[in-house]
Design an enzyme around this catalytic site. Sequence first.
Site, short mmCIF file in Angstrom:
data_model
loop_
_atom_site.label_atom_id
_atom_site.label_comp_id
_atom_site.label_asym_id
_atom_site.label_seq_id
_atom_site.Cartn_x
_atom_site.Cartn_y
_atom_site.Cartn_z
N LYS A 11 0.83 -1.35 0.00
CA LYS A 11 -0.06 -0.05 -0.01
C LYS A 11 1.15 1.32 0.01
O LYS A 11 1.73 1.47 0.99
CB LYS A 11 -1.06 -0.18 1.19
CG LYS A 11 -1.80 1.31 1.63
CD LYS A 11 -2.89 0.81 2.41
CE LYS A 11 -3.92 0.23 1.97
NZ LYS A 11 -5.11 0.22 2.80
N ASP A 46 -12.37 4.19 10.22
CA ASP A 46 -12.73 4.06 8.92
C ASP A 46 -13.22 2.73 8.85
O ASP A 46 -12.86 1.90 7.88
CB ASP A 46 -11.63 4.47 8.00
CG ASP A 46 -12.20 4.70 6.71
OD1 ASP A 46 -13.51 4.98 6.34
OD2 ASP A 46 -11.55 4.75 5.79
#
Length: 794
Positions: free
Chosen positions: A509, A621
């Site tokens: 990522k 999140d």
Amino acid sequence: MSLSLLLLPLLLALPPPPSAAAQGQTTNISSFSSSDGQWRPGQGQILLSPNATFAAGFQPPFPNASSSSSQYTFSVWYNGISPPTVVWSANPDSPVDASAYLVVTSGGRLFLNSSGVDRWGPNATVATGNSSANLSLSDDGNLVFGAWESFGVPRDTFLPNQNMSGRTLVSKNGRFSFDSANLVFNDTENYWTSPNGEFLNLDDSGKINQNGQPTLSADFGEHVSVPRRLTLGDDGNLRMCSYSQSQWTMVWQAMPELCTIHGLCGRNSICMSDGAEGTYCVCPPGFRSSAAGNYECERKVPVRSPKFLRLDFVNFTGGLNQTKLQARNYSDCEARCRVNSTCLGFMFNYDGTGFCVLQLGQLLYGYWSPGTTTANAMFLKVDQSETDTSNFTGLTSVLETTCPVNVTLPQPPDESNATTRNIVIICTLFAAELISGMAFFWAFLKKYIKYRNMAQTLGLELLPAGGPKRFTLAEIKAATKEFSDPIGRGGFGDVYKGELNDKRVVAVKCLKNVTGGDAEFWAEVTIIARMHHLNLVRLWGFCAEKGQRILVYEYVPNGSLDKFLFRSSRPTEQGETDEAAPMVDEKPMLDWGVRYRIALGVARAIAYLHEECLEWVLHCDIKPENILLGDDFCPKISDFGLAKLRKKEDMVSMSRIRGTRGYMAPEWAKTDQITPKADVYSFGMVLLEVVSGVRNFEMQGSLLDSEDWYFPGWAFDKAFKEMKVEDILDRQIKHAYDDRVHFKLVDRMVKTAMWCLQDRPELRPSMGKVAKMLEGTVEIMEPRKPTIFYLGDD
Ligand SMILES: *[C@@H]1O[C@H](CO)[C@@H](O)[C@H](O)[C@H]1NC(C)=O
Ligand SMILES: *[C@@H]1O[C@H](CO)[C@@H](O)[C@H](O)[C@H]1NC(C)=O
Ligand SMILES: *[C@@H]1O[C@H](CO)[C@@H](O)[C@H](O)[C@H]1NC(C)=O
Ligand SMILES: *[C@@H]1O[C@H](CO)[C@@H](O)[C@H](O)[C@H]1NC(C)=O
Ligand SMILES: *[C@@H]1O[C@H](CO)[C@@H](O)[C@H](O)[C@H]1NC(C)=O
Ligand SMILES: *[C@@H]1O[C@H](CO)[C@@H](O)[C@H](O)[C@H]1NC(C)=O
Ligand SMILES: *[C@@H]1O[C@H](CO)[C@@H](O)[C@H](O)[C@H]1NC(C)=O
Ligand SMILES: *[C@@H]1O[C@H](CO)[C@@H](O)[C@H](O)[C@H]1NC(C)=O
Ligand SMILES: *[C@@H]1O[C@H](CO)[C@@H](O)[C@H](O)[C@H]1NC(C)=O
Ligand SMILES: *[C@@H]1O[C@H](CO)[C@@H](O)[C@H](O)[C@H]1NC(C)=O
Ligand SMILES: *[C@@H]1O[C@H](CO)[C@@H](O)[C@H](O)[C@H]1NC(C)=O
Ligand SMILES: *[C@@H]1O[C@H](CO)[C@@H](O)[C@H](O)[C@H]1NC(C)=O
């Protein structure tokens, strides 16, 4: 303070009212001396403390208040309350009869004369050598005679303001003792040690002063002058009780789990709790109750060639050598026990830590404790010929809700024939699979250790032991073939698939907009890498080079939950679901069992982040995109800890841009402090989506057009007002919903979601509680309807 919620009413066996009272004619005295002559049990005389809080005198010895027994003990009791409560006795073990009497001799000696024998214990003689010495009782309940005081020789009870240091309580039955720091059975078997040091005294407000931090009762400070006592019961538990509203209420106890008290059951026996205040003993399979009694069990068949029976959640804590071994896996642990004839069984934890304890020589202090979150079991050695099977089960269902287990999922079903599809997950071979899972885990761990060593030789000792590996940008580029295989585009950056030199497949990522310098990034990444949980995506390493901020995660093959949950809006395709030739692109249906397992796994992982990690980590999140599914549909949360690298404003605007406001707790829209309860809200929304199979803000149909339509509120009305829970279930597997099998699961999920979605953060349960609610280990109260107050002006 909600301390009063903790008060657990407890009816303890209460001692009798004074026998004298029954006779109606009481003589009250304030002191007793040689001039008072003989004090006989039947004469109804009591010694009162100055303000009459305590009284002393002859009492029938044991609980039977109505007994017409002619036996007496000389005792001290709480006088002002009903029923009076004995707190001390001079002769508990040797009661006297009505012909006995108490005198103070002319030599200044207290003499409880029973046919010439002094029964005044614990040391038979209390002599002052002072002929004018007298017996008196203080307002604290201390019986004093010269230099002697009853506070110095406690029985089973400590009173407020009594010095406890160095003094010992003994339970009435003589089996248990408390030496002001340890609870001990049979003089030697310690089963509890005060975590905050020796008890010094108990004060009137309900505080136990100790060497370390004081221990506070549940009603600490609420009622300063109520009667209190700290009593060691015949069941070996030490409890503080306070008296209010005409009864004794337990306000603190040393042993919340009674079965962990030693000695409640005998050799080979297993203590079980009946859930209330009682315990009982059962024999394990292969054993029967011993003729010797004492709740002991004996083996039915001697062991010639051994096999092992698994007793889930059973723990024997009294072997000869309870050394914890580091076993490589289950077979390793079993092999060690198999070869040693003194080994009677072993305990093993299915948590990948290699926890293995051989039970040598004796099986003592066994108990069954299914509430624990760790998957531990006792493996009992029995003979091959043994036909008993273990009925200590329950681990399977825990394992079904944890990982790894193998589940096979049905392909999207054919509506017409699948109405009674049985969707119970059966994991008969789970033990074997588990073992292979553990083997894999250990293989991985070994590699992990190798990396750590490597990091050290490369001069990266700055990272704490076990920290993540630092990759070079060149390594990352090689692994991802120059970032050629993008697999995702998240809020924090793009994700690429790659393969490391050692063939591990990784997800790389590349973070965007990360604030802070190298050192800060390192610090955060180290924290993230320290979090190990089956339901968290594992961070293996990172790269911080040339301004790049890259994280290297384990690759989770099945992708994110949203792909499974939310299908394209076209109706389910009929005819395309040929079992023999499944569509390559078609995702299998998540059945109710798997959905429940996902919900529980995610809840546990968030609870771990919130409560068990050294630093409090808010995820901030939580949404289906961040819940990845492993090989066996084991959920794994990704992107945890990354919120720390961002500012709150970023988070809000980021979420707005991506239209995920539906998962954000109301407090995000305001300037309120963001607490772990924000994650609870997001989880609640995900949970509701897991049940309904639709996005909270993409509900099909016309309802959505309404300005104040709010998904949780709508679902609440359906489930709890209209009582039509079916209406909110995912249409695609609604036909597979079998009321008898799934009602409890689904009901728990919906109720829990409603609690999570309360608009006021303080009304939402903590994540640990949420996990328990889903597990069904705590009762779920009827939820209130979730409302929303910020939608619309957003
Ligand atoms: C003696 O004390 C008891 C208890 O405090 C009280 O109820 C009773 O009235 C007293 N009797 C006398 C004669 O003072
Ligand atoms: C006293 O109580 C115990 C149990 O509380 C009971 O076993 C016993 O029989 C009773 N004795 C009398 C004399 O009532
Ligand atoms: C105790 O009682 C016996 C008779 O039962 C008597 O002989 C003896 O003197 C008594 N002792 C005292 C100290 O009162
Ligand atoms: C009596 O008790 C005191 C203190 O409680 C102790 O010092 C003494 O040794 C005891 N005497 C006997 C004979 O047990
Ligand atoms: C004897 O006891 C009385 C009353 O308890 C006390 O006042 C006195 O001082 C004592 N005498 C001695 C020598 O201890
Ligand atoms: C009696 O005295 C004790 C100790 O001084 C005190 O804690 C208690 O409140 C008093 N009780 C009454 C009824 O006055
Ligand atoms: C108590 O300890 C003694 C000796 O230490 C032992 O012989 C006895 O079996 C023990 N009793 C119980 C109930 O464990
Ligand atoms: C068994 O009980 C002991 C003592 O309470 C504890 O230390 C141990 O962790 C328990 N074992 C398991 C497998 O839970
Ligand atoms: C207990 O077991 C450990 C590991 O097997 C061993 O090192 C230790 O010596 C043992 N102790 C006794 C008393 O057997
Ligand atoms: C079994 O293990 C114990 C403790 O490790 C050891 O003392 C004993 O010798 C072993 N017995 C056999 C037969 O190997
Ligand atoms: C196992 O069976 C025994 C005997 O039937 C019973 O007493 C015990 O409660 C059972 N254990 C469990 C965990 O159900
Ligand atoms: C799961 O089951 C499949 C087929 O039944 C098997 O090939 C696979 O190895 C199993 N996975 C694990 C982790 O045991």
